[in-house]
Write a protein that holds these residues in place. Structure first.
Motif, PDB file in Angstrom:
ATOM      1  N   VAL A   2     -19.724  87.434 -15.478  1.00 44.29           N
ATOM      2  CA  VAL A   2     -18.808  86.300 -15.627  1.00 44.29           C
ATOM      3  C   VAL A   2     -19.601  85.020 -15.393  1.00 44.29           C
ATOM      4  O   VAL A   2     -20.332  84.892 -14.412  1.00 44.29           O
ATOM      5  N   THR A   3     -19.474  84.082 -16.323  1.00 36.73           N
ATOM      6  CA  THR A   3     -20.179  82.802 -16.202  1.00 36.73           C
ATOM      7  C   THR A   3     -19.232  81.632 -15.985  1.00 36.73           C
ATOM      8  O   THR A   3     -19.635  80.598 -15.465  1.00 36.73           O
ATOM      9  N   ARG A   4     -17.955  81.818 -16.419  1.00 36.27           N
ATOM     10  CA  ARG A   4     -16.988  80.734 -16.258  1.00 36.27           C
ATOM     11  C   ARG A   4     -15.621  81.298 -15.871  1.00 36.27           C
ATOM     12  O   ARG A   4     -15.295  82.437 -16.196  1.00 36.27           O
ATOM     13  N   VAL A   5     -14.857  80.450 -15.192  1.00 37.31           N
ATOM     14  CA  VAL A   5     -13.505  80.795 -14.790  1.00 37.31           C
ATOM     15  C   VAL A   5     -12.595  79.631 -15.172  1.00 37.31           C
ATOM     16  O   VAL A   5     -12.998  78.466 -15.089  1.00 37.31           O
ATOM     17  N   ARG A   6     -11.397  79.936 -15.585  1.00 43.25           N
ATOM     18  CA  ARG A   6     -10.443  78.904 -15.960  1.00 43.25           C
ATOM     19  C   ARG A   6      -9.863  78.283 -14.682  1.00 43.25           C
ATOM     20  O   ARG A   6      -9.481  78.985 -13.749  1.00 43.25           O
TER      21      ARG A   6
END
Length: 185
Positions: A2-6
């Protein structure tokens, strides 16, 4: 990985922490260099996973028990999943929908709306049993994240079952993976 999270995920959790009286303690546990950025988020923005890790580390530092983290996750999950699943619930009412209705595709779309990267793997263990594995997810190292996500799963799938059970398969959990067993009636 995972590189980004909302930001919606974090904003929803913050809202629940506020309602439960934990917000000031949460903010105190945020790293000073990211405190302002994390506390002034708006929903719907992609954030680097490092900010998500700061958020989940601060939540972990609150020392909430498994039941309370589950409740926070369930409330957050209801809020986040509401728009996606409400349409499905309306369409499925009376049509015999089950948790498989959601697990067969909808959860993958929801995952992509919340995280960039990582993997969501749904395993069919029986007619009313499944596993949900989150792989390459750095926040899996936090009990708060695992219990909160367990609550979010419960919130979404309980709409489609009269009884639902979600438990973490601790023996399969690592710092970047968590696996849940889901069963329903």
């Amino acid at each position: 990985m995972v590189t980004r999270v909302r930001s919606t995920l974090i904003c929803s959790g913050q809202s629940e922490l506020r309602q439960r009286g934990y917000f000031d303690r949460y903010v105190a546990h945020l790293p000073p260099e990211s405190r302002e950025d994390i506390t002034s988020l708006v929903a719907g923005v992609w954030l680097p996973i490092a900010m998500g890790m700061d958020h989940f580390a601060a939540c972990e530092a609150l020392g909430l028990g498994a039941a309370e983290a589950f409740d926070v996750g369930a409330a957050s999950g209801r809020r986040i999943q509401e728009s996606l699943l409400s349409t499905l619930v309306r369409l499925a009412t009376g049509a015999g929908a089950t948790p498989w209705t959601v697990l067969d595709g909808t959860y993958a779309r929801l995952w992509q709306r919340i995280f960039t990267g990582g993997t969501l793997v749904i395993g069919k263990e029986g007619p009313k049993d499944a596993t949900i594995a989150l792989e390459d997810v750095p926040p899996a190292r936090f009990a708060y994240f695992r219990n909160g996500f367990r609550g979010a799963i419960y919130a979404g799938l309980s709409l489609f079952a009269s009884k639902l059970y979600v438990r973490e398969l601790v023996e399969r959990t690592t710092d970047t993976r968590v696996v849940f067993r889901v069963a329903w009636a």
